[in-house]
Write an enzyme that holds these catalytic residues in place. Structure first.
Site, short mmCIF file in Angstrom:
data_model
loop_
_atom_site.label_atom_id
_atom_site.label_comp_id
_atom_site.label_asym_id
_atom_site.label_seq_id
_atom_site.Cartn_x
_atom_site.Cartn_y
_atom_site.Cartn_z
CB ALA A 182 49.38 49.55 44.20
CB VAL A 183 46.36 53.27 46.26
CG1 VAL A 183 45.96 54.41 47.19
CG2 VAL A 183 47.16 53.80 45.08
CB SER B 37 39.64 40.40 47.21
OG SER B 37 40.43 40.79 46.12
NE ARG C 201 41.83 62.94 40.61
CZ ARG C 201 42.64 62.11 39.97
NH1 ARG C 201 43.01 62.38 38.72
NH2 ARG C 201 43.11 61.05 40.57
CB CYS D 40 50.03 60.45 41.41
SG CYS D 40 49.90 59.75 39.76
CB SER E 159 53.44 52.54 41.55
OG SER E 159 53.88 53.88 41.44
N GLY E 160 51.77 53.87 39.01
CA GLY E 160 50.62 54.66 38.58
C GLY E 160 49.57 53.80 37.89
CG HIS F 183 54.91 59.69 39.39
ND1 HIS F 183 55.05 58.37 39.08
CD2 HIS F 183 53.59 59.99 39.20
CE1 HIS F 183 53.87 57.87 38.72
NE2 HIS F 183 52.97 58.83 38.79
P1 A2P Z 1 40.43 42.88 43.52
O1 A2P Z 1 41.84 42.56 43.95
O2 A2P Z 1 39.40 42.09 44.25
O3 A2P Z 1 40.24 42.91 42.02
P2 A2P Z 1 45.33 48.18 41.68
O4 A2P Z 1 45.12 49.66 41.57
O5 A2P Z 1 46.59 47.82 42.39
O6 A2P Z 1 45.19 47.50 40.35
O7 A2P Z 1 44.12 47.62 42.61
C1 A2P Z 1 42.76 47.81 42.32
C2 A2P Z 1 41.90 47.54 43.55
O8 A2P Z 1 40.54 47.81 43.20
C3 A2P Z 1 41.93 46.10 44.03
O9 A2P Z 1 41.79 46.07 45.43
C4 A2P Z 1 40.71 45.50 43.35
O10 A2P Z 1 40.16 44.40 44.02
C5 A2P Z 1 39.74 46.65 43.46
N1 A2P Z 1 38.68 46.53 42.43
C6 A2P Z 1 38.82 46.54 41.10
N2 A2P Z 1 37.62 46.38 40.49
C7 A2P Z 1 36.70 46.29 41.48
C8 A2P Z 1 35.27 46.12 41.53
N3 A2P Z 1 34.55 46.04 40.42
N4 A2P Z 1 34.66 46.07 42.74
C9 A2P Z 1 35.38 46.16 43.87
N5 A2P Z 1 36.73 46.31 43.91
C10 A2P Z 1 37.38 46.38 42.74
#
Ligand code: A2P
Length: 345
Positions: free
Chosen positions: A14-15, A41, A102, A133, A163-164, A247
């Site tokens: 999302a971010v 992905s 942080r 946030c 969204s958080g 928020h």
């Molecule tokens: P992926 O879509 O390949 O899992 P959100 O905050 O919306 O849930 O998104 C989390 C983001 O962090 C997504 O882009 C997700 O990729 C990525 N992510 C989560 N776990 C990992 C990981 N272990 N290595 C790399 N990217 C990650």
């Protein structure tokens, strides 16, 4: 002007996805953009600045291979814990959106409108932390008030959007609303939140702490003190509400003894603060709301009023887009400030 090789870690989240629009809107000086996510992905593409760019797998080596200068991390604390140092070792500055670094003393925690000078501390570790946030939008309103009268205590209740919890949080709300209209809400699953979020409010954001507060509430306490460089008293109650992505916060500020609040002065202080907008006309039902803040880069304040009993207590309402102001926009503003202050090294 120098251009930078930029990595977005969490490129499909999302971010992460919000960054691409922001880079275009702000004409961010990108030489090369490298979207990084998990192996799930790989093969996906993202669109930025009129180009389709393939998502790559996040590895420790990729930062060096791609000669990354600026790495935005928004993939969760455990990913930052494992990979931020790889980016730093490859010569990048890391702007980290998770809570992982942080509160480290040698990592600056920055809201550029509030404590831009703290960015200089980035040299210690190569990392700049983006605050929580709920904290970002609150300190943007607290800073002008503290400069005006001196804050002694803050009491805040949040109304936090789904969204958080990332894309899965927003999707869970939408799915449950669909289930409600299909008369099957009682069979609906919940994973992102501890309870059903549709048609509900949940007085818990993040995990419990031993003092009776939640981790999110303690982030608001500790981060506010670190950003404002002041040990003011803060008490937070963080609540998840069925809103998609902005928020809201109800904030009560107690100023030093003897302060007699002048509401015109307060409004002027808010109005002259960068990226803060006063929306306050109760007679005409005009005040900040999630539906009007969403998709914007400003923080809105309204319902500004004095306490009924004490001249040194102020109440107001504060709303901002969590994905933008609370995450991607603040990170982008940190990067812009970093470029201005340090980027030519
Ligand atoms: P992926 O879509 O390949 O899992 P959100 O905050 O919306 O849930 O998104 C989390 C983001 O962090 C997504 O882009 C997700 O990729 C990525 N992510 C989560 N776990 C990992 C990981 N272990 N290595 C790399 N990217 C990650």
């Amino acid at each position: 002007m120098r251009k930078f090789n930029v990595a977005v870690v969490g490129a499909t989240g999302a971010v992460g996805e919000e960054f691409y629009e922001l880079f275009e809107e702000h004409d961010f000086p990108i030489a090369k953009l490298v979207p990084l996510a998990s192996s799930r992905s790989v093969g996906k593409t993202i669109e930025c600045c009129g180009e389709e760019i393939k998502v790559k797998e996040l590895t420790c080596e990729v930062f060096e291979e791609e000669e990354i200068d600026i790495a935005f991390f928004s993939a969760g604390g455990s990913v930052s814990a494992k990979f931020a140092q790889c980016a730093v070792d490859a010569g990048a500055v890391v702007i980290d959106n998770t809570s992982h670094f942080r509160m480290d003393r040698d990592v600056p925690l920055v809201v550029p409108e509030v404590n831009p000078k703290d960015i200089a501390l980035w040299r210690e570790r190569g990392i700049i932390a983006n605050p929580n946030c709920s904290t970002i939008q609150m300190v943007q309103a607290l800073k002008p008030l503290d400069d005006l009268y001196g804050i002694k205590r803050v009491d805040v209740c949040t109304y936090q959007a789904t969204s958080g919890a990332g894309k899965k949080g927003m999707e869970e709300l939408v799915q449950q609303m669909q289930d409600f209209f299909a008369f099957r809400l009682d069979e609906s699953e919940h994973e992102a939140f501890a309870h059903q979020i549709a048609l509900n409010v949940i007085p818990q954001v993040d995990v419990p702490q031993s003092n009776g507060f939640t981790k999110e509430e303690m982030k608001m306490v500790n981060e506010t003190q670190k950003i404002l460089h002041k040990e003011m008293e803060v008490a937070a109650t963080c609540v998840r509400v069925p809103v998609l992505r902005s928020h809201s916060e109800s904030i009560t500020v107690t100023f030093e003894e003897g302060v007699d609040i002048d509401l015109n002065q307060v409004k002027e202080a808010f109005e002259s603060f960068e990226n803060l907008v006063v929306v306050d006309d109760l007679e005409n039902s005009v005040y900040p709301m999630p539906v009007t803040a969403t998709g914007t880069d400003q923080t809105y304040v309204g319902r500004i009023r004095k306490d009924l009993y004490r001249n040194n207590i102020l109440h107001f309402w504060n709303v901002a887009d969590q994905v933008r102001v609370g995450a991607a926009t603040n990170a982008l503003r940190i990067a812009q400030k970093w470029i201005e202050l340090e980027g030519d090294i």
